[in-house]
Design a protein around this motif. Structure first.
Motif, PDB file in Angstrom:
ATOM      1  N   MET A  72      -9.613   4.609  12.868  1.00 27.84           N
ATOM      2  CA  MET A  72      -8.632   5.580  12.406  1.00 27.84           C
ATOM      3  C   MET A  72      -7.472   4.895  11.703  1.00 27.84           C
ATOM      4  SD  MET A  72      -9.411   8.633  12.690  1.00 27.84           S
ATOM      5  CE  MET A  72     -10.924   7.977  12.031  1.00 27.84           C
ATOM      6  N   VAL A  73      -7.036   3.769  12.248  1.00 26.48           N
ATOM      7  CA  VAL A  73      -5.931   3.041  11.620  1.00 26.48           C
ATOM      8  C   VAL A  73      -6.346   2.551  10.240  1.00 26.48           C
ATOM      9  CG1 VAL A  73      -4.558   0.954  11.743  1.00 26.48           C
ATOM     10  CG2 VAL A  73      -4.823   2.360  13.764  1.00 26.48           C
ATOM     11  N   LEU A  74      -7.537   1.946  10.169  1.00 22.86           N
ATOM     12  CA  LEU A  74      -8.002   1.443   8.879  1.00 22.86           C
ATOM     13  C   LEU A  74      -8.161   2.579   7.872  1.00 22.86           C
ATOM     14  CD1 LEU A  74     -10.634  -1.235   9.885  1.00 22.86           C
ATOM     15  CD2 LEU A  74      -8.370  -1.583   8.932  1.00 22.86           C
ATOM     16  N   ALA A  75      -8.686   3.693   8.335  1.00 20.54           N
ATOM     17  CA  ALA A  75      -8.869   4.820   7.425  1.00 20.54           C
ATOM     18  C   ALA A  75      -7.526   5.305   6.918  1.00 20.54           C
ATOM     19  CB  ALA A  75      -9.611   5.956   8.135  1.00 20.54           C
ATOM     20  N   LEU A  76      -6.569   5.342   7.793  1.00 16.14           N
ATOM     21  CA  LEU A  76      -5.234   5.777   7.389  1.00 16.14           C
ATOM     22  C   LEU A  76      -4.660   4.841   6.333  1.00 16.14           C
ATOM     23  CD1 LEU A  76      -3.258   7.962   8.027  1.00 16.14           C
ATOM     24  CD2 LEU A  76      -2.270   6.528   9.787  1.00 16.14           C
ATOM     25  N   LEU A  77      -4.854   3.535   6.564  1.00 16.68           N
ATOM     26  CA  LEU A  77      -4.371   2.570   5.583  1.00 16.68           C
ATOM     27  C   LEU A  77      -5.077   2.767   4.246  1.00 16.68           C
ATOM     28  CD1 LEU A  77      -3.997  -0.754   7.552  1.00 16.68           C
ATOM     29  CD2 LEU A  77      -2.247   0.444   6.258  1.00 16.68           C
ATOM     30  N   GLY A  78      -6.391   2.994   4.339  1.00 16.31           N
ATOM     31  CA  GLY A  78      -7.164   3.165   3.116  1.00 16.31           C
ATOM     32  C   GLY A  78      -6.673   4.324   2.280  1.00 16.31           C
ATOM     33  N   VAL A  79      -6.268   5.385   2.955  1.00 17.04           N
ATOM     34  CA  VAL A  79      -5.795   6.550   2.230  1.00 17.04           C
ATOM     35  C   VAL A  79      -4.398   6.302   1.671  1.00 17.04           C
ATOM     36  CG1 VAL A  79      -5.166   8.949   2.527  1.00 17.04           C
ATOM     37  CG2 VAL A  79      -7.165   8.094   3.633  1.00 17.04           C
ATOM     38  N   SER A  80      -3.656   5.407   2.290  1.00 10.99           N
ATOM     39  CA  SER A  80      -2.266   5.220   1.896  1.00 10.99           C
ATOM     40  C   SER A  80      -2.063   4.185   0.814  1.00 10.99           C
ATOM     41  CB  SER A  80      -1.439   4.809   3.129  1.00 10.99           C
ATOM     42  OG  SER A  80      -1.634   5.722   4.172  1.00 10.99           O
ATOM     43  N   MET A  81      -3.120   3.507   0.438  1.00  6.85           N
ATOM     44  CA  MET A  81      -2.935   2.444  -0.564  1.00  6.85           C
ATOM     45  C   MET A  81      -3.186   2.958  -1.970  1.00  6.85           C
ATOM     46  SD  MET A  81      -4.498  -1.106   0.716  1.00  6.85           S
ATOM     47  CE  MET A  81      -6.013  -0.399   1.303  1.00  6.85           C
ATOM     48  N   PRO A  82      -2.294   2.635  -2.891  1.00  6.09           N
ATOM     49  CA  PRO A  82      -2.610   2.978  -4.281  1.00  6.09           C
ATOM     50  C   PRO A  82      -3.761   2.086  -4.726  1.00  6.09           C
ATOM     51  CG  PRO A  82      -0.440   1.931  -4.124  1.00  6.09           C
ATOM     52  CD  PRO A  82      -1.011   1.958  -2.749  1.00  6.09           C
ATOM     53  N   ASN A  83      -4.766   2.649  -5.341  1.00  4.21           N
ATOM     54  CA  ASN A  83      -5.964   1.845  -5.579  1.00  4.21           C
ATOM     55  C   ASN A  83      -5.701   0.722  -6.568  1.00  4.21           C
ATOM     56  OD1 ASN A  83      -6.029   3.109  -8.061  1.00  4.21           O
ATOM     57  ND2 ASN A  83      -7.972   4.155  -7.720  1.00  4.21           N
ATOM     58  N   PHE A  84      -4.781   0.917  -7.493  1.00  5.16           N
ATOM     59  CA  PHE A  84      -4.533  -0.156  -8.442  1.00  5.16           C
ATOM     60  C   PHE A  84      -3.810  -1.323  -7.781  1.00  5.16           C
ATOM     61  CE2 PHE A  84      -0.176   1.303  -9.098  1.00  5.16           C
ATOM     62  CZ  PHE A  84      -0.284   2.642  -8.818  1.00  5.16           C
ATOM     63  N   TRP A  85      -3.013  -1.034  -6.785  1.00  5.77           N
ATOM     64  CA  TRP A  85      -2.369  -2.118  -6.055  1.00  5.77           C
ATOM     65  C   TRP A  85      -3.406  -2.903  -5.263  1.00  5.77           C
ATOM     66  CZ3 TRP A  85      -1.402  -2.853  -0.669  1.00  5.77           C
ATOM     67  CH2 TRP A  85      -0.518  -3.899  -0.390  1.00  5.77           C
ATOM     68  N   LEU A  86      -4.307  -2.176  -4.644  1.00  9.84           N
ATOM     69  CA  LEU A  86      -5.380  -2.838  -3.915  1.00  9.84           C
ATOM     70  C   LEU A  86      -6.152  -3.739  -4.857  1.00  9.84           C
ATOM     71  CD1 LEU A  86      -7.111  -3.208  -1.395  1.00  9.84           C
ATOM     72  CD2 LEU A  86      -8.461  -1.246  -2.129  1.00  9.84           C
ATOM     73  N   GLY A  87      -6.417  -3.224  -6.054  1.00 10.23           N
ATOM     74  CA  GLY A  87      -7.142  -4.022  -7.039  1.00 10.23           C
ATOM     75  C   GLY A  87      -6.413  -5.315  -7.337  1.00 10.23           C
ATOM     76  N   LEU A  88      -5.114  -5.188  -7.551  1.00  5.00           N
ATOM     77  CA  LEU A  88      -4.326  -6.378  -7.865  1.00  5.00           C
ATOM     78  C   LEU A  88      -4.343  -7.361  -6.698  1.00  5.00           C
ATOM     79  CD1 LEU A  88      -1.316  -4.784  -9.734  1.00  5.00           C
ATOM     80  CD2 LEU A  88      -3.074  -6.262 -10.685  1.00  5.00           C
ATOM     81  N   MET A  89      -4.219  -6.843  -5.487  1.00  3.63           N
ATOM     82  CA  MET A  89      -4.234  -7.714  -4.319  1.00  3.63           C
ATOM     83  C   MET A  89      -5.583  -8.410  -4.186  1.00  3.63           C
ATOM     84  SD  MET A  89      -1.247  -7.609  -2.795  1.00  3.63           S
ATOM     85  CE  MET A  89      -0.577  -7.659  -4.421  1.00  3.63           C
ATOM     86  N   LEU A  90      -6.649  -7.658  -4.453  1.00  2.66           N
ATOM     87  CA  LEU A  90      -7.979  -8.245  -4.363  1.00  2.66           C
ATOM     88  C   LEU A  90      -8.147  -9.337  -5.406  1.00  2.66           C
ATOM     89  CD1 LEU A  90     -10.285  -5.167  -3.711  1.00  2.66           C
ATOM     90  CD2 LEU A  90      -9.745  -7.017  -2.141  1.00  2.66           C
ATOM     91  N   ILE A  91      -7.653  -9.057  -6.610  1.00  3.26           N
ATOM     92  CA  ILE A  91      -7.723 -10.072  -7.654  1.00  3.26           C
ATOM     93  C   ILE A  91      -6.943 -11.304  -7.215  1.00  3.26           C
ATOM     94  CG2 ILE A  91      -6.974 -10.685  -9.969  1.00  3.26           C
ATOM     95  CD1 ILE A  91      -7.600  -7.956 -10.882  1.00  3.26           C
ATOM     96  N   LEU A  92      -5.775 -11.060  -6.672  1.00  2.00           N
ATOM     97  CA  LEU A  92      -4.941 -12.163  -6.216  1.00  2.00           C
ATOM     98  C   LEU A  92      -5.701 -13.034  -5.235  1.00  2.00           C
ATOM     99  CD1 LEU A  92      -2.117 -13.389  -6.219  1.00  2.00           C
ATOM    100  CD2 LEU A  92      -1.530 -11.902  -4.332  1.00  2.00           C
ATOM    101  N   LEU A  93      -6.353 -12.382  -4.297  1.00  2.00           N
ATOM    102  CA  LEU A  93      -7.030 -13.150  -3.257  1.00  2.00           C
ATOM    103  C   LEU A  93      -8.307 -13.786  -3.766  1.00  2.00           C
ATOM    104  CD1 LEU A  93      -7.125 -14.053  -0.372  1.00  2.00           C
ATOM    105  CD2 LEU A  93      -8.268 -11.938   0.232  1.00  2.00           C
TER     106      LEU A  93
END
Lengths: 329, 308, 301
Positions: free
Chosen positions: B133-154
């Motif tokens: 539930m916590v992970l799902a909540l986080l997933g819904v709360s993240m802007p997808n383009f930010w996630l993309g940038l973070m993934l690229i970063l990593l």
């Protein structure tokens, strides 16, 4: 081997919730002979459904828990069996049908499949053989066999309940528990369903516990009656004994609140007060706050079982000879 | 059954026409003169005016719309200002890339979301459930383009494991698909879980247990099909989010799809391209929803029998 | 939440008011018990306070806008808690001011959507028939367009500024609220107490305001809270592709887009605004979920 198919001894069942412990069943005792029909009567909240669920060990857990007691079925104590052993009893030796036929059937499975499933599981038949038997069961309950491929929403309420009965009796159980099977149906359909159940019971010699709050149905169908109040059986008698000679003030009150075709009454006499809060039961006799015969001793002492006559038992201090001589019943 | 499909197909047409009307009306108000853009800022007045007449830009709105509609039905959305290629071709040629991305995202989301949702529901109140539930909540709360940038970063910048852009083979699909699919996966997980919980509470599940059916079968045979019905509808709607979200994800990952085309066009004020892209995506979305509705009718016998 | 109608108007009003007070009190009580929701609420309150007092915390011109190239691309430090960006501006200050913009857009956009969408839905549900059909067909058409794309189209057409942003996101959210309100109206419309109200001569307007609107309130509140979250996400998205508030105004999405080029050497420019978005959305989701549970009439165990 005893005549009794079911013996319940001192059953205690609680629900543990945030708002307190709900004492649903408090020291319940009950017996049932083979082929006999027992009516379990009481108002909503008396613990009837919980008792029934306990027999099949289907009490939702959390929050429910069977605290203590014994439930002997055909010689075995059901409370000591493993879950797997219980599963082979459910739907097979003991079946249960519930109150609302509209929601008791799975909307995405055909009725044929739902009847056949139990047969397949318990009787080890192949899918085709089980389906054939399912067709036979449909006919037995008065539904044309071609309808086995139909879905529940294509049936009326009364027919749905027949399907439910077909599922329950498919494996020829020795005990059928029916929890208010006709409450949700029209009166005319009610009569049909009750008659169907009576015929099937006679044919298969199934014992039955019929849970209801309707004394009229009890009169029509039952051999014995157990009256429940606040999680206990407070009176237990044969049909004649109960209707002609009720002893417990609650039972008498129940009869007094039904209109009669025979005498004219100025007003119906409902029992004053409300069902006790199961998280906060009264001390002593649970009925004393509403009882017109209550005395101080009723607040302090819990009644024990008194034998009125053969087959007729009651739990009331009046019959234990400990009350002051004010009333004679 | 066929009646149902045909009916839904017919209903699609007025909706699509309505969409063209709305989008065209909106874009009509874009400031800026297409003729000026084509000829350049410094073009002489008469030339601009002549081009405007030729392009029919001085006609009343309704006439222009109907002309647009007529052409659109033929597949003609005009020509791109810069490349002079038909707009439709430009959009359509980019479509496979977007479809690839959206589908990958959806598959990922469904493959993760449904099983986890089911397990969570059957193990309600457990540690696994809480974590999910916590992970799902986080997933819904993240802007997808930010996630993309973070993934690229990593993964691209720091670890150098995966490419950060372009459609260059399977490896380059991974990060964008995760980016796009995470939000939807979270939604599907929550939806599946709550649907399962709802179904498990139903009376017919109690009936199944009272018949002596093993718990595993109760979940897989009795509960699942009922629980998935509303989830299927949600999946269809989420595809719309995927198509829209593709715009952002394609920008982050320089993915050569319709979304990126749109963003470029916006920067350069090429309204026909934006117009065509939006309409195109809407049509795709509508078709997907239609397919979902048909699937839904297959799953739920209550709908099926209405159209026997 | 429903109200009952008796013929004694005075006692009815008083008991109605009493019932309403205790109904909201009951909702608050249930919400309080939900710890996650309370966390969400507290975070939101903090964020709102930060937004309101943004200028007190970090002066707009001085800190958020003025460039200071000597100080550019610094990581978090004592003077700049979250570091500086590629123009030397303090990121913390920009995030605070960006929060103000985000919350404003979110609330106004949802406000527009609820007002227009709610009205349309109420009319559709209440009058039924052709009106209902017409309105709902129109909503269906809008719903066929993915909402972000619709917002993009509107902002592209009207130009990128704060007001158009609110308008675009608001308009793209209208169909959702229309549906919710219409559904609420339909459930209430057929209940008997409406007939009773008509029987004592209540006008349409009175029926709508006193009986139907309170019933629709609960789902709208829940959806509205979650809607602010979606609006903030959309705002960030639009800013990211250049359709947001014009620079140099700080908006979380455009900060992310700025940070893209510096991902290697100064990732904090991208990380922190993103975290701000995540925290805000998270809080709103927690609150929204909590409100949904607290307002659910079926939760009577």
């Amino acid at each position: 081997m005893s005549d009794n198919i079911l013996e319940i001894k001192d059953l205690v069942v609680h629900y543990i919730t945030d708002e307190g412990v709900v004492e649903a069943v408090n020291g319940l005792n009950m017996t049932l002979k083979r082929g006999e029909t027992l009516g379990l009567v009481g108002e909503t909240g008396a613990g009837k459904t919980t008792t029934a669920l306990s027999i099949l060990r289907l009490v939702p857990n959390p929050p429910g828990k069977i605290i203590s007691g014994e439930i002997h079925f055909d010689g075995e104590n059901l409370l000591e069996l493993s879950e797997e052993e219980m599963r082979s009893i459910r739907g097979n030796k003991i079946s249960m049908i519930f109150q609302d036929p509209m929601t008791s059937l799975n909307p995405v499975m055909t009725v044929g499949e739902q009847i056949a499933e139990g047969i397949e599981i318990h009787q080890g038949l192949s899918t085709d053989e089980a389906m054939e038997k399912a067709h036979e069961m449909l006919e037995l309950v008065g539904i044309p066999r071609e309808r086995a491929i139909d879905y529940p929403h294509q049936f009326s309420g009364g027919m749905k309940q027949r399907v439910v009965i077909a599922i329950a009796l498919a494996c020829n159980p020795s005990l059928l528990i029916a929890d208010e099977p006709t409450t949700a149906l029209d009166v005319t359909i009610q009569a049909q369903v009750l008659e169907l159940m009576r015929n099937l019971r006679e044919e298969f010699n199934t014992a039955m516990i019929l849970i209801t709050h309707d004394l009229g149905i009890v009169a029509e169908t039952c051999d014995k009656v157990a009256v429940m109040y606040a999680g206990e059986v407070i009176e237990y008698a044969t049909l004649e004994q109960l209707f002609e000679n009720p002893k417990h003030p609650y039972t008498i009150g129940l009869f007094g609140s039904i209109p009669s075709l025979e005498h004219d009454v100025e007003r119906l006499k409902p029992i004053k007060g409300l069902m006790p809060d199961p998280t906060n039961l009264p001390s002593g006799c649970p009925f004393h706050p509403r009882c017109s015969h209550a005395q101080d001793i009723c607040k302090e002492r819990k009644p024990i079982v008194t034998n009125i006559e053969e087959g007729h038992m009651v739990k009331c201090l009046i019959y234990e000879g400990v009350m002051e001589a004010k009333e004679v019943l | 059954m066929h009646k149902y499909i045909i009916r839904r197909l017919l209903m699609l047409i007025p909706v699509i026409i309505g969409v063209t009307f709305i989008v065209y009306s909106i874009m009509f108000f874009t400031p800026g003169d297409p003729a000026l853009i084509i000829l350049g800022e410094n073009a002489p007045e008469e030339q601009v005016e002549k081009l405007r007449e030729e392009m029919g830009l001085n006609d009343p709105f309704i006439i222009q719309y109907l002309r647009f509609l007529k052409n659109a039905l033929k597949g003609d959305f005009g020509r791109s200002y810069s490349t002079r290629k038909p707009v439709f071709n430009e959009v359509f040629s980019r479509f496979p890339a977007t479809l690839k991305l959206s589908t990958a995202g959806l598959l990922l989301a469904v493959a993760i979301g449904i099983p986890i949702g089911i397990i969570s529901a059957t193990r309600q109140y457990s540690l696994l459930d809480s974590i999910t539930m916590v992970l799902a909540l986080l997933g819904v709360s993240m802007p997808n383009f930010w996630l993309g940038l973070m993934l690229i970063l990593l993964f691209s910048v720091r670890l150098g494991l995966l490419p950060s852009g372009g459609d260059v083979g399977f490896a380059s699909l991974i990060l964008p698909a995760i980016t796009l699919g995470t939000g939807v996966a979270a939604i599907i997980t929550r939806m599946t879980r709550s649907s399962m919980l709802e179904v498990i509470r139903q009376d017919y599940i109690r009936t199944a247990r009272a018949k002596g059916v093993a718990e595993r079968r109760v979940i897989n045979k009795h509960a699942l099909k009922n629980a998935l019905i509303p989830v299927v509808t949600v999946i269809g709607l989420q595809f719309g989010y995927l198509l829209g979200g593709a715009v952002l994800t394609e920008t982050v990952f320089s993915w050569p799809g319709v979304g990126r085309l749109m963003v470029e066009a916006i920067k350069q004020k090429y309204t026909p391209v934006v117009l065509a892209s939006v309409i195109f995506m809407s049509v795709v979305f509508s078709i997907v929803n239609l397919l979902v509705d048909i699937l839904y009718a297959f799953l739920d016998p209550r709908i099926k029998s209405q159209y026997r | 939440m429903s109200s009952s109608v008796t013929t004694e108007k005075d006692t009815n009003l008083k008991s109605q008011a009493g019932k309403k007070r205790s109904q909201w009190g009951e909702v608050w009580r249930r919400l309080k018990k939900n710890h996650m929701a309370m966390i969400g609420l507290i975070i939101m309150i903090i964020l709102i306070l930060l937004a309101v007092f943004a200028n007190q915390i970090a002066d707009y011109e001085e800190v958020a806008i003025k460039q200071n190239t000597a100080n550019r691309l610094q990581g978090p430090s004592r003077e700049n808690w979250l570091g500086t960006d590629n123009f030397g501006r303090d990121i913390f200050a920009r995030i605070i001011h960006g929060g103000r913009i985000s919350l404003m857009v979110g609330v106004v956009a949802v406000g527009i959507a609820v007002l227009i969408g709610g009205t349309l839905g109420a009319i559709a549900g209440f009058y039924g028939g052709r009106v209902d059909n017409l309105i709902m067909r129109a909503m269906d058409i809008f719903l066929a367009i993915p909402s972000i794309l619709l917002a993009i189209a509107i902002v592209t057409a009207l130009g990128a500024n704060l007001f158009n942003l609110m308008l675009a996101i608001g308009i793209s959210s209208i169909p959702g609220y229309a549906r919710i309100v219409r559904a609420s109206v339909l459930t209430v419309k057929d209940q008997e107490f409406i007939e009773a109200a008509r029987a004592i001569g209540a006008s349409d307007f009175r029926i709508i305001t006193k009986h139907i609107i309170p019933n629709a309130l609960a789902p709208v509140i829940v959806q509205g809270t979650l809607g602010v979250a979606t609006a903030i996400l959309s705002t960030a998205g639009l800013s990211f592709i250049g359709l947001g508030v014009p620079k140099p105004r700080p908006e979380w999405g455009s900060m992310l887009s700025d940070g893209r080029t510096y991902l290697w050497e100064a990732s904090h420019i991208t990380t922190f605004p993103g975290l701000a978005i995540v925290i805000t959305i998270l809080a709103l989701n927690l609150l929204g979920d909590g409100l949904r549970d607290a307002l659910d009439p079926r939760l009577k165990q």
